[in-house]
Scaffold this active site. Structure first.
Site, PDB file in Angstrom:
ATOM      1  N   ALA A 104     -19.689  52.427 -45.248  1.00 54.15           N
ATOM      2  CA  ALA A 104     -18.772  53.338 -44.565  1.00 54.15           C
ATOM      3  C   ALA A 104     -18.110  54.268 -45.582  1.00 54.15           C
ATOM      4  O   ALA A 104     -17.209  53.859 -46.312  1.00 54.15           O
ATOM      5  CB  ALA A 104     -17.724  52.551 -43.784  1.00 54.15           C
TER       6      ALA A 104
ATOM      7  N   PRO B  57     -13.976  61.159 -40.155  1.00 51.32           N
ATOM      8  CA  PRO B  57     -13.944  62.270 -39.190  1.00 51.32           C
ATOM      9  C   PRO B  57     -13.628  63.604 -39.880  1.00 51.32           C
ATOM     10  O   PRO B  57     -14.126  64.638 -39.480  1.00 51.32           O
ATOM     11  CB  PRO B  57     -12.834  61.856 -38.224  1.00 51.32           C
ATOM     12  CG  PRO B  57     -12.839  60.357 -38.268  1.00 51.32           C
ATOM     13  CD  PRO B  57     -13.193  59.996 -39.683  1.00 51.32           C
TER      14      PRO B  57
ATOM     15  N   GLY C 217     -17.181  64.625 -45.036  1.00 55.76           N
ATOM     16  CA  GLY C 217     -18.537  64.098 -45.125  1.00 55.76           C
ATOM     17  C   GLY C 217     -19.074  64.249 -46.519  1.00 55.76           C
ATOM     18  O   GLY C 217     -18.843  63.403 -47.382  1.00 55.76           O
TER      19      GLY C 217
ATOM     20  N   PHE D 222     -19.919  57.946 -38.102  1.00 58.58           N
ATOM     21  CA  PHE D 222     -21.381  58.068 -38.306  1.00 58.58           C
ATOM     22  C   PHE D 222     -21.900  56.896 -39.138  1.00 58.58           C
ATOM     23  O   PHE D 222     -22.768  57.081 -40.001  1.00 58.58           O
ATOM     24  CB  PHE D 222     -21.754  59.391 -38.988  1.00 58.58           C
ATOM     25  CG  PHE D 222     -21.128  60.620 -38.371  1.00 58.58           C
ATOM     26  CD1 PHE D 222     -20.964  60.716 -36.989  1.00 58.58           C
ATOM     27  CD2 PHE D 222     -20.731  61.687 -39.161  1.00 58.58           C
ATOM     28  CE1 PHE D 222     -20.402  61.846 -36.421  1.00 58.58           C
ATOM     29  CE2 PHE D 222     -20.165  62.826 -38.595  1.00 58.58           C
ATOM     30  CZ  PHE D 222     -19.992  62.904 -37.230  1.00 58.58           C
TER      31      PHE D 222
ATOM     32  N   GLU E 192     -31.035  56.652 -52.437  1.00 59.75           N
ATOM     33  CA  GLU E 192     -30.842  56.927 -51.010  1.00 59.75           C
ATOM     34  C   GLU E 192     -31.613  58.181 -50.603  1.00 59.75           C
ATOM     35  O   GLU E 192     -32.266  58.232 -49.564  1.00 59.75           O
ATOM     36  CB  GLU E 192     -29.341  57.105 -50.702  1.00 59.75           C
ATOM     37  CG  GLU E 192     -29.076  57.384 -49.230  1.00 59.75           C
ATOM     38  CD  GLU E 192     -27.600  57.591 -48.910  1.00 59.75           C
ATOM     39  OE1 GLU E 192     -26.767  57.545 -49.838  1.00 59.75           O
ATOM     40  OE2 GLU E 192     -27.294  57.808 -47.723  1.00 59.75           O
TER      41      GLU E 192
ATOM     42  N   ARG F   8     -58.126  64.649 -25.895  1.00 59.21           N
ATOM     43  CA  ARG F   8     -57.657  65.539 -24.830  1.00 59.21           C
ATOM     44  C   ARG F   8     -58.625  66.721 -24.665  1.00 59.21           C
ATOM     45  O   ARG F   8     -58.930  67.413 -25.639  1.00 59.21           O
ATOM     46  CB  ARG F   8     -56.257  66.044 -25.189  1.00 59.21           C
ATOM     47  CG  ARG F   8     -55.781  67.219 -24.377  1.00 59.21           C
ATOM     48  CD  ARG F   8     -55.407  66.811 -22.969  1.00 59.21           C
ATOM     49  NE  ARG F   8     -54.989  67.967 -22.190  1.00 59.21           N
ATOM     50  CZ  ARG F   8     -54.561  67.876 -20.938  1.00 59.21           C
ATOM     51  NH1 ARG F   8     -54.506  66.700 -20.331  1.00 59.21           N
ATOM     52  NH2 ARG F   8     -54.201  68.958 -20.288  1.00 59.21           N
TER      53      ARG F   8
ATOM     54  N   GLU G   2     -27.750  71.645 -47.687  1.00 59.20           N
ATOM     55  CA  GLU G   2     -26.969  72.612 -48.469  1.00 59.20           C
ATOM     56  C   GLU G   2     -26.406  71.954 -49.728  1.00 59.20           C
ATOM     57  O   GLU G   2     -26.403  72.563 -50.807  1.00 59.20           O
ATOM     58  CB  GLU G   2     -25.841  73.191 -47.603  1.00 59.20           C
ATOM     59  CG  GLU G   2     -26.331  74.075 -46.450  1.00 59.20           C
ATOM     60  CD  GLU G   2     -26.976  73.327 -45.284  1.00 59.20           C
ATOM     61  OE1 GLU G   2     -26.787  72.091 -45.169  1.00 59.20           O
ATOM     62  OE2 GLU G   2     -27.690  73.964 -44.493  1.00 59.20           O
TER      63      GLU G   2
END
Lengths: 260, 383
Positions: free
Chosen positions: B129, B133, B136, B161, B246, B272, B371
């Site tokens: 965590a 809010p 980020g 999140f 990560e 197909r 970004e």
């Protein structure tokens, strides 16, 4: 107790088999090789027996020494202690009896008291080698086993005899047991065990090391030609009312399919 | 697709582990993937099964229950699990790989035994965590406060999140213990059931449906001193230490989804039919597939090159940030085209490409935005 497992390395189940150009074999490039799945059940049962009874599990293969990659990943990494691969140019043309002679000689030379293997290999599906190994060793053989236990001197094995009927066989060791699906769930090879398996011993032997010669494995059966099964034709849809369709179906089954 | 191009990055142990992961994905995930994604969760027991199969934490120390491998072992397992069709389950199992590293690098032996080992056994679920809010990517803006009170800390604030946050048993929380933007941050482990700690909301997402994502609230939440990870102020550096890994794993996520979507598309195009022949015979589809395959191969090449460096114990910045951005872009483009090839079927929730196209949207956002990656790349280049 020394427990042997006969292992064959075969093309992965979802391989699309292609016939080689000369029709005398299959195209081997691009094939992914795995431990034949029924043999994996045999390995797991051997390891579980070893965990309960002590001793060591030894893998036996008659094939190219390159099989050690699969034997390590699919056998030595899940609890088998070591492997013996008999690699000899004479093996290339042999038949199930020749393979059985080689495996039986290997098992005898190690002094195993119990042998597991798959009920059949998934490549040529001969279902012959295990019974032949047992015969050559002079041991009893229980096939298609779905449940097994031993106290180290006697055993109880449950086998499927078809039609949902099960047969329970008891006897004394030594014995050759062939594994049917359902005997167990093979464990996953964990990374530390995969690493350890790299250093486990794989003995590569020749026929001579087992006091055998090429003459001992001269094939009684020779494979001369390979062909793929014919491609399945497209289905046919019958039309008309029920009576017409039934009549047509019966006629086709009788005249074309020749099954009634 | 051809795999021999990248064979040199992997040894027999990676290949053998990949086979185990493939079997696990086929037997334990694929049959349930659609149901789990639709239900918005996967069974907790999957953590236990993955641990028992040795697939939960391939690169974690063997002494704590991990596999003792390198980052390439993590890569092969992640690739196989992601292909099974439930990205949510794969990333849910993976939340420990961001939650536990701060404890591994800063924690005491006792903390590793208490907090890391049960997670690696699959008995407990761990979550990280960091995001709040109000903040980020700007980690220095973290406001959740931890105030020392005798032999406890009192936590007040909110996190959002948080992957695996709804059912997490152990939350590794980054909190503010001092005023310095970076040196005032410290990690704490908060256990489920601690008074004052609550899951305030389970969040509904664009993709990754089978994984739970939470908003967490901390209100006068008292955490014992021995739940502080490392000395006060050590949090930011610990967080940074795991950033390369990560981002590498998110790059892997991107090429794995893209490659799976490519494979689905090739199979679909063969089967197909339109205008009397399989659509895969039309040049427009063939060229689309060629471009998708080229993109996937380029993403794998860059990501594997970074992974190999990291497996050798070297840094891979800023290339690994490029890998994440590139793989995210490839996943977006390839999954988009995969849906296009599937036509109306690709818009239906029963197809995996529909799911993957949604899942891929996370990649330029999560684990550091596109970004922020660009900023880090530019800085790394001295631009």
């Amino acid at each position: 107790m020394k427990i042997g497992v006969c292992v064959k390395v075969a093309p992965d189940t979802d391989t699309r088999i292609k016939i080689s150009g000369d029709g005398a074999g299959i195209e081997e490039s691009g094939i992914k090789w795995i431990v034949s799945p029924y043999d994996s059940f045999g390995i797991e049962e051997a390891v579980q027996t070893q965990e309960a009874q002590g001793g060591e599990v030894i893998l036996f293969s008659a094939g190219p020494k390159d099989w050690q990659t699969q034997l390590r990943a699919g056998g030595l990494a899940v609890g088998a202690e070591r492997a013996v691969i008999v690699d000899d140019p004479a093996l290339a043309g042999t038949d199930p009896l020749g393979i059985a002679r080689v495996l039986a000689a290997g098992i005898a030379s190690e002094g195993c008291e119990l042998v597991f293997t798959g009920k059949q290999a998934i490549d040529d599906d001969n279902v012959q080698v295990p019974a032949m190994v047992a015969e050559l060793l002079g041991w009893p053989h229980v096939s298609f086993v779905t449940d097994f236990s031993t106290d180290g001197s006697t055993f109880t094995a449950t086998r499927n005899v078809g039609g949902g009927t099960q047969e329970v066989v008891t006897g004394s060791l030594p014995v050759v047991i062939t594994a049917e699906r359902g005997l167990n769930t093979p464990r996953y090879a964990k990374l530390p065990a995969i690493m350890k398996a790299k250093r486990k011993k794989v003995d590569v032997k020749s026929l001579g090391d087992l006091d055998l010669s090429a003459d001992d494995i001269t094939p009684a059966v020779q494979l001369t030609n390979f062909s793929l099964p014919p491609e399945r034709p497209a289905g046919r849809k019958l039309e008309g009312d029920v009576d017409t369709m039934v009549q047509e179906l019966v006629r086709l089954l009788r005249e074309e399919a020749k099954v009634i | 697709m051809r795999t021999s191009l990248f064979r040199h990055h992997f040894d027999e142990s990676h290949r053998a582990l990949r086979e185990e992961a493939r079997r696990f994905a086929r037997e334990e995930i694929a049959p349930h993937a659609t149901a789990w994604e639709e239900a918005g969760e996967f069974p907790r027991s999957l953590h236990l099964k993955a641990a028992q199969a040795g697939l939960l934490a391939p690169s974690f120390p063997e002494a704590l229950g991990g596999g003792g491998g390198d980052v390439l072992h993590d890569v092969v397992v992640a690739e196989e699990l992601l292909r099974a069709g439930s990205t949510g389950a794969a990333v849910g199992l993976g939340s420990l790989s961001i939650a536990l590293p701060p404890i591994l690098s800063l924690g005491t032996e006792d903390q590793k035994e208490r907090f890391v080992a049960p997670v690696l056994r699959g008995e407990k679920i761990a979550a990280l965590a960091v995001t709040e809010p109000g903040t980020g990517s700007d980690v220095a803006g973290i406001r959740l406060k931890a105030r020392r009170d005798g032999d406890h800390y009192v936590l007040d604030g909110a996190k959002t999140f948080i992957t695996s946050g709804v059912r997490g048993d152990l939350i590794t929380v980054l909190a503010r213990t001092g005023d310095d933007p970076h040196a005032g941050l410290t990690f704490f482990v908060v256990q489920r059931g601690t008074p004052g700690f609550e899951v305030s909301r389970a969040l509904r997402k664009t993709g990754w449906w089978a994984s739970d994502t939470a908003e967490l609230s901390f209100s006068g939440c008292r955490v014992p001193l021995d739940h502080r990870i490392g000395p006060e102020g050590s949090g930011f550096v610990a967080l940074m230490q795991n950033f390369e890994r990560e981002r590498l794993m998110l790059a892997v996520n991107g090429h794995a989804l893209a490659e799976a979507a490519l494979d689905e598309s090739m199979a679909y195009a063969k089967q197909r039919e339109a205008f009397g022949r399989p659509i895969g015979r039309f040049q427009v589809i063939r060229h689309k597939i060629a471009e998708m395959a080229t993109a996937v191969t380029s993403a794998k090449a860059l990501t594997y090159a970074c992974a190999a460096r990291m497996a050798a114990g070297k840094g891979a910045s800023p290339e690994v940030f490029m890998a994440k951005n590139h793989a995210a872009m490839v996943a977006r483009e390839v999954c988009w085209q995969a849906v296009q090839i599937h036509g109306g079927m690709g818009y239906m929730r029963e197809t995996k490409v529909e799911r993957w196209a949604r899942d891929a949207r996370l990649l330029p956002i999560g684990g550091g935005t596109q970004e922020i990656m660009n900023e880090l790349i530019a800085r790394g280049l001295g631009a």
